[in-house]
Every structure is written in structure tokens, then in C-alpha cells.
Design a protein around this motif. Structure first.
Motif, short mmCIF file in Angstrom:
data_model
loop_
_atom_site.label_atom_id
_atom_site.label_comp_id
_atom_site.label_asym_id
_atom_site.label_seq_id
_atom_site.Cartn_x
_atom_site.Cartn_y
_atom_site.Cartn_z
N PRO A 208 4.15 -3.09 7.06
CA PRO A 208 2.97 -2.83 6.23
C PRO A 208 1.69 -2.69 7.08
O PRO A 208 1.53 -3.35 8.09
N ARG B 275 -2.62 -2.59 6.70
CA ARG B 275 -3.67 -3.04 5.79
C ARG B 275 -5.03 -2.81 6.42
O ARG B 275 -5.19 -2.97 7.63
N GLU C 172 -9.10 -4.05 5.87
CA GLU C 172 -10.01 -5.00 5.22
C GLU C 172 -11.41 -4.54 5.62
O GLU C 172 -11.82 -4.70 6.76
N ALA D 194 -10.00 -4.76 0.46
CA ALA D 194 -8.77 -4.83 1.24
C ALA D 194 -7.68 -4.10 0.48
O ALA D 194 -7.53 -4.30 -0.73
N ASP E 285 -3.58 -1.89 1.05
CA ASP E 285 -2.46 -1.51 1.89
C ASP E 285 -2.37 0.01 2.00
O ASP E 285 -2.57 0.72 1.03
#
Length: 162
Positions: free
Chosen positions: A37, A39, A41, A92, A94
């Protein structure tokens, strides 16, 4: 096909636009395998409570070509992300999971913009349904990246680190 994706392309023409931010790391000293994954932020301030944030991870080769690896868009609306005292939002989200080998000497780039039309419908900036909105409202967006607003990209390294 339902999950068809745009082909991998050189993003340099897009990255020179004034409405696209890029953050590029130094050349990698050794190969980095990223699997899993992804991500972002981001700390964001905007002139409207309705806007989009698009993020893309790119692999920048030794010629400077910037090849898309993983991306996603999130739609911002009131009460979707918590604002803090200074009016910024901690956004935030994904991106598509990654399975990519960044070669030694290549650089990792994060590209950030407020949309990715025509891939995603434009956000009208008004709260109206994007498919039905008759007009759009310009939205000024600021991405912060200082000690109080630590915007980051989180990549999963194959060795378990991030």
C-alpha cells in the motif's frame, strides 16, 4: 475493462504546469523495491470546503523522464477531514498499491494537483454533483510542508521499512 488504467507515460509535460507541485528526492544510492500500500498524508488549506487532491508517485530515470507508478484522487467535502486550529486539513488517503523496483540512480517523485481531468470528473468547487453541476468555482489550494504540517509520502519497501 473495469479496472483499465492509463498507460505509463512520461509526466514531464504535466509537471511543468503551474498548478502541479512536484517533490523529488535525491537519486537512490541502491535499488529500492516497493511492494504494497502507498499513502500520502498532506496538510492542505483551501479557499473552498469542496475540492479534490490528486497524488501520483513517479519513477524519474537518469534522463529526467518521470514515469507514473501509482496514483489516486480524493474528494474533499465538509466534515470529511478534520480541520485544526490554523484552518488546515490533514488529508490522508491511499493510492493504488505498488509493486515497483526503483533502480539505483533513479529518483522518486511525488506529484500533487487539485484534479486529474479527464481521468476523474472535475470537482465544481460548490458541493454540487460533478456530473450535474452547471458551473464551476475556482478553488485556491495550498499544500503545507513544514515542521507543524509534516506532509509525507509513505512507500512500502520490500524489506519492511517505509
Amino acid at each position: 475493462m473495469l479496472l483499465a488504467r492509463e498507460p505509463i507515460v512520461d509526466n514531464r509535460p504535466l509537471e511543468v504546469r503551474a498548478d502541479v507541485l512536484t517533490y523529488t528526492m535525491a537519486p537512490l544510492e541502491s535499488t529500492l523495491e516497493a511492494i504494497g500500500p502507498v499513502r500520502v498524508e498532506l496538510w492542505v488549506r483551501a479557499s473552498s470546503s469542496h475540492f479534490d487532491v490528486f497524488a501520483r508517485v513517479c519513477d524519474v530515470d537518469s534522463t529526467g523522464a518521470s514515469w507514473n507508478v501509482s496514483d489516486a484522487l480524493t474528494r474533499i467535502a465538509p466534515d470529511r477531514f478534520q480541520a485544526v486550529a490554523d484552518g488546515t486539513l490533514a488529508v490522508a488517503f491511499d493510492l493504488w498499491p505498488i509493486g515497483h523496483r526503483f533502480a539505483a540512480g533513479h529518483r522518486i517523485r511525488l506529484q500533487v494537483s487539485s484534479g486529474a481531468h479527464p481521468r476523474y470528473l472535475r470537482n465544481p468547487g460548490t458541493g454540487e454533483d460533478p456530473a450535474a453541476a452547471a458551473q464551476t468555482k475556482p478553488v485556491d489550494i495550498e499544500i503545507l510542508h513544514d515542521a507543524a504540517h509534516p506532509s509525507v509520502l509513505v512507500l512500502p519497501a520490500a524489506d519492511g521499512s517505509q
